[in-house]
Structure formats: structure tokens, C-alpha cells
Design an enzyme around this catalytic site. Structure first.
Site, PDB file in Angstrom:
ATOM      1  NE  ARG A  31      -3.843  -2.294   2.102  1.00 29.80           N
ATOM      2  CZ  ARG A  31      -4.714  -2.660   1.145  1.00 29.80           C
ATOM      3  NH1 ARG A  31      -4.970  -1.843   0.133  1.00 29.80           N
ATOM      4  NH2 ARG A  31      -5.320  -3.821   1.212  1.00 29.80           N
ATOM      5  CG  ASP A  32       1.606   5.426  -2.497  1.00 30.86           C
ATOM      6  OD1 ASP A  32       2.170   5.331  -3.587  1.00 30.86           O
ATOM      7  OD2 ASP A  32       1.801   6.383  -1.708  1.00 30.86           O
ATOM      8  CG  HIS A 102       6.669   2.712  -8.725  1.00 27.58           C
ATOM      9  ND1 HIS A 102       7.940   3.243  -8.855  1.00 27.58           N
ATOM     10  CD2 HIS A 102       5.837   3.773  -8.572  1.00 27.58           C
ATOM     11  CE1 HIS A 102       7.867   4.556  -8.768  1.00 27.58           C
ATOM     12  NE2 HIS A 102       6.603   4.903  -8.604  1.00 27.58           N
ATOM     13  CG  HIS A 104       1.348   4.839  -8.939  1.00 30.02           C
ATOM     14  ND1 HIS A 104       1.532   5.318  -7.669  1.00 30.02           N
ATOM     15  CD2 HIS A 104       2.415   5.269  -9.652  1.00 30.02           C
ATOM     16  CE1 HIS A 104       2.654   6.019  -7.613  1.00 30.02           C
ATOM     17  NE2 HIS A 104       3.213   6.005  -8.811  1.00 30.02           N
TER      18      HIS A 104
HETATM   19  P1  AMP Z   1       6.255   8.016  -8.130  1.00 35.09           P
HETATM   20  O1  AMP Z   1       6.059   9.446  -7.709  1.00 35.09           O
HETATM   21  O2  AMP Z   1       5.472   7.593  -9.340  1.00 35.09           O
HETATM   22  O3  AMP Z   1       7.725   7.673  -8.258  1.00 35.09           O
HETATM   23  O4  AMP Z   1       5.649   7.130  -6.962  1.00 35.09           O
HETATM   24  C1  AMP Z   1       6.329   6.841  -5.787  1.00 35.09           C
HETATM   25  C2  AMP Z   1       5.279   6.458  -4.784  1.00 35.09           C
HETATM   26  O5  AMP Z   1       5.897   5.799  -3.695  1.00 35.09           O
HETATM   27  C3  AMP Z   1       4.508   7.637  -4.207  1.00 35.09           C
HETATM   28  O6  AMP Z   1       3.113   7.468  -4.468  1.00 35.09           O
HETATM   29  C4  AMP Z   1       4.831   7.575  -2.718  1.00 35.09           C
HETATM   30  O7  AMP Z   1       3.745   7.954  -1.901  1.00 35.09           O
HETATM   31  C5  AMP Z   1       5.188   6.123  -2.530  1.00 35.09           C
HETATM   32  N1  AMP Z   1       6.054   5.837  -1.394  1.00 35.09           N
HETATM   33  C6  AMP Z   1       7.169   6.522  -1.031  1.00 35.09           C
HETATM   34  N2  AMP Z   1       7.723   5.956   0.052  1.00 35.09           N
HETATM   35  C7  AMP Z   1       6.941   4.883   0.378  1.00 35.09           C
HETATM   36  C8  AMP Z   1       6.980   3.884   1.402  1.00 35.09           C
HETATM   37  N3  AMP Z   1       7.960   3.873   2.339  1.00 35.09           N
HETATM   38  N4  AMP Z   1       5.996   2.948   1.439  1.00 35.09           N
HETATM   39  C9  AMP Z   1       5.011   2.980   0.522  1.00 35.09           C
HETATM   40  N5  AMP Z   1       4.939   3.867  -0.492  1.00 35.09           N
HETATM   41  C10 AMP Z   1       5.881   4.813  -0.555  1.00 35.09           C
END
Ligand code: AMP
Ligand code: ZN
Length: 116
Positions: A31-32, A102, A104
């Protein structure tokens, strides 16, 4: 394969905790931490690949496995019929902040198009 400076590689190694919802031989999902929808899951390959630009032809099965994961998670989270969104950001203009590819998976609300 892993990158010692990569946040998602640290999650894969168990060095940073995550709420894992799916695991396969080639991918995991959790989960994000900053959810943008009632369901917001991040699906990553176990292999460190920094951006879409760094995917090579040998990675096709790994990349395909992200979509297999998305299909399964959408079903188990109850969004398969109503619909959901998957998105992958690449580099600065798209807002990529973690440089380990990744998908989403967002569900549980309606999404507009085009995205912002
Ligand atoms: P992006 O901006 O497409 O690179 O997405 C990175 C995602 O990783 C963002 O939606 C963040 O909220 C999420 N994220 C960052 N750190 C963590 C974490 N420790 N656990 C879960 N999700 C994370
Ligand atoms: Zn990584």
C-alpha cells in the site's frame, strides 16, 4: 540486482516496513504511504530497474508480471468490475520520485481523463 540507495529495494530486503498485499516470484505490491484513492497499491518488480527507459528486452516477463499482479490485486480489492487505474511515471515531467519502476494501482473512486 538491487540498488543500495533505492527505497523500494530496501522494502524488498525487509529493511523498511511495508503493508504488502501481493507477492510473486518476480513482483511484490504494497500500500502506498500517501494514498491518492481509497485503494492505492504500488506494484514493483523484484529486479531493480530505474525507469521505463532502462527496461531491456530480457525484462519482458518481469514487466508483464506487474500487470498480472495488477489484475489479481484489482480482483482481491474488489475493483475489477467497477474499474480502476494503473499508471507508471517516467522521469521528472511525469513526477517519478522513486527510481525503481512501479505500477500505481488506484481504485475505489472515479478518475478523470486526461490526468493532471
Ligand atoms: P512516483 O512518484 O510515481 O515515483 O511514486 C512513488 C510512490 O511511492 C509515491 O506514491 C509515494 O507515496 C510512494 N512511497 C514513497 N515511500 C513509500 C513507502 N515507504 N511505502 C510505501 N509507499 C511509498
Ligand atoms: Zn530498487
Amino acid at each position: 540486482m538491487s540498488n543500495e540507495n533505492c527505497l523500494f529495494c530496501k522494502i524488498l530486503a525487509g529493511d523498511i516496513p511495508a503493508d504488502v498485499v501481493y507477492e510473486s516470484d518476480s513482483a511484490i505490491a504494497f500500500r502506498d504511504i500517501n494514498p491518492q484513492a481509497p485503494t492505492h497499491v504500488v506494484i514493483i518488480p523484484r529486479k531493480h530497474i530505474a525507469t521505463i527507459n532502462d527496461i531491456d528486452p530480457d525484462d519482458q516477463q518481469v514487466v508483464g508480471s506487474l500487470f498480472t499482479a495488477a489484475r489479481e490485486i484489482a480482483r482481491t480489492e474488489g475493483h475489477a468490475e467497477a474499474g480502476y487505474r494503473v499508471a507508471m511515471n517516467c522521469n521528472e515531467s511525469a513526477g517519478q520520485t522513486v527510481f525503481h519502476i512501479h505500477l500505481h494501482l488506484l481504485g475505489g473512486r472515479s478518475f478523470s481523463w486526461p490526468p493532471g
